[in-house]
Design an enzyme around this catalytic site. Structure first.
Site, PDB file in Angstrom:
ATOM      1  N   LEU A   9       0.838  -1.182   0.000  1.00 35.28           N
ATOM      2  CA  LEU A   9       0.000   0.000   0.000  1.00 35.28           C
ATOM      3  C   LEU A   9       0.879   1.240   0.000  1.00 35.28           C
ATOM      4  O   LEU A   9       1.716   1.419   0.885  1.00 35.28           O
ATOM      5  CB  LEU A   9      -0.937   0.021   1.207  1.00 35.28           C
ATOM      6  CG  LEU A   9      -1.863  -1.191   1.361  1.00 35.28           C
ATOM      7  CD1 LEU A   9      -2.653  -1.091   2.646  1.00 35.28           C
ATOM      8  CD2 LEU A   9      -2.795  -1.302   0.156  1.00 35.28           C
ATOM      9  N   ASP A  10       0.688   2.091  -1.001  1.00 34.91           N
ATOM     10  CA  ASP A  10       1.468   3.322  -1.106  1.00 34.91           C
ATOM     11  C   ASP A  10       0.554   4.490  -0.772  1.00 34.91           C
ATOM     12  O   ASP A  10      -0.338   4.830  -1.533  1.00 34.91           O
ATOM     13  CB  ASP A  10       2.050   3.474  -2.511  1.00 34.91           C
ATOM     14  CG  ASP A  10       2.918   4.721  -2.641  1.00 34.91           C
ATOM     15  OD1 ASP A  10       3.230   5.300  -1.586  1.00 34.91           O
ATOM     16  OD2 ASP A  10       3.282   5.079  -3.770  1.00 34.91           O
TER      17      ASP A  10
END
Length: 299
Positions: free
Chosen positions: A297-298
């Site tokens: 997850l960015d």
């Protein structure tokens, strides 16, 4: 983590397993629907034998096993569904039990329920307190644990001004005191949307499940034809075969185990994703998740 084998869940699942005996619901699972019809026929046959004075112990045993088969399949599916509902109830309960320190126009604060917060209200959140609603930080800087909502394992910094002022209800302030302006109306918060998605998620069948269901129906129809021919052969050979024996033989031949557990397996897959804060809205998504080892997850 609390065990899934809670008495409340078991009782609710047992209740739902009887509710699912309704033919209007059970017909969606053709294999179990036929088993239920067979169970009804064996009950009627046993009653007729009891009235005529014949022995009905054998019919009673067969009938009990058939009803147990249907109820077990219903219980497996109901238990998976109840777990998902319980998770939504826990989210709703955690929100209803949450209080907030609302800043009044005269500069004082008052403790109110998080459900009573409206758009434009200003609240103050201190160390180790839960954030009561979605909003923007207008004063202060804090370290926030958002793992419960976003899955982010490491705490993040939230501060007034810039693009880091947004805050989500249900997260926890680890350090710092912040002043938040609520930006979401009651019922439209992030937690409310999550609850709505959990409650409205319905598992659609994948192409593999549809193909397997067609195979199960075909095999069941084939075995019904086979069983239907046995009385003619038995008369030819002067062998008496009762209706109860024919039904028991049919249930043994049909793929009852696969037909009974197939819906439960799919629903259980959705529940396992919910335990990891992932909501699957389709059966295909559940199958795809089975091939995923890591999610990056960015933010």
């Amino acid at each position: 983590m609390a065990t899934i084998w809670q008495s409340k869940l078991l009782k609710e699942s047992a209740k739902e397993s009887f509710v699912k005996l309704n033919p209007a619901t059970l017909w969606r699972n053709p294999v179990m629907f036929i088993v239920e019809i067979g169970a009804v026929i064996t009950v009627i046959s046993g009653i007729l034998n009891a009235v005529s004075g014949s022995s009905f112990v054998f019919q009673l045993h067969i009938s009990l096993w058939l009803w147990f088969t249907v109820l077990f399949a219903n219980f497996a599916e109901a238990f998976a569904e109840v777990q998902g509902k319980a998770r939504a109830d826990n989210l709703r309960k955690s929100r209803s039990n949450l209080n907030a320190s609302k800043l009044l126009p005269d500069g004082t604060t008052a403790t109110v329920s998080a459900l009573d917060l409206k758009k434009g209200d200003i609240v103050i959140v201190k160390d180790n307190e839960m954030i009561p609603g979605d909003g923007d930080i207008i004063e202060g800087t804090s370290l926030v644990d958002e793992s419960a909502m976003t899955g982010e394992s490491a705490p993040v910094i939230r501060e007034s001004g810039g693009d880091r002022c947004g805050i989500t209800g249900g997260t926890k302030v680890l350090s710092g005191t912040i002043k938040i302006r609520i930006t979401a109306e009651p019922g439209n918060t992030f937690i409310d949307n999550i609850i709505s998605m959990v409650e409205s998620a319905k598992r659609s069948k994948t192409q593999n499940e549809i193909a397997l269901e067609i195979l199960l129906i075909t095999l069941t129809a084939l075995f019904i034809v086979v069983i239907a021919t046995l009385p003619f052969f038995s008369r030819y050979m002067n062998v008496d075969i009762s209706v109860t024996v024919l039904i028991a033989f049919l249930v043994c031949l049909m793929p009852t185990t696969i037909g009974g557990l197939l819906p439960a397996i799919g629903i259980a897959g959705m529940d396992r994703l919910l335990q990891r804060n992932v909501i699957a809205l389709s059966g295909r998504a559940v199958e795809a998740a089975g091939d995923v080892n890591y999610v990056l997850l960015d933010q």
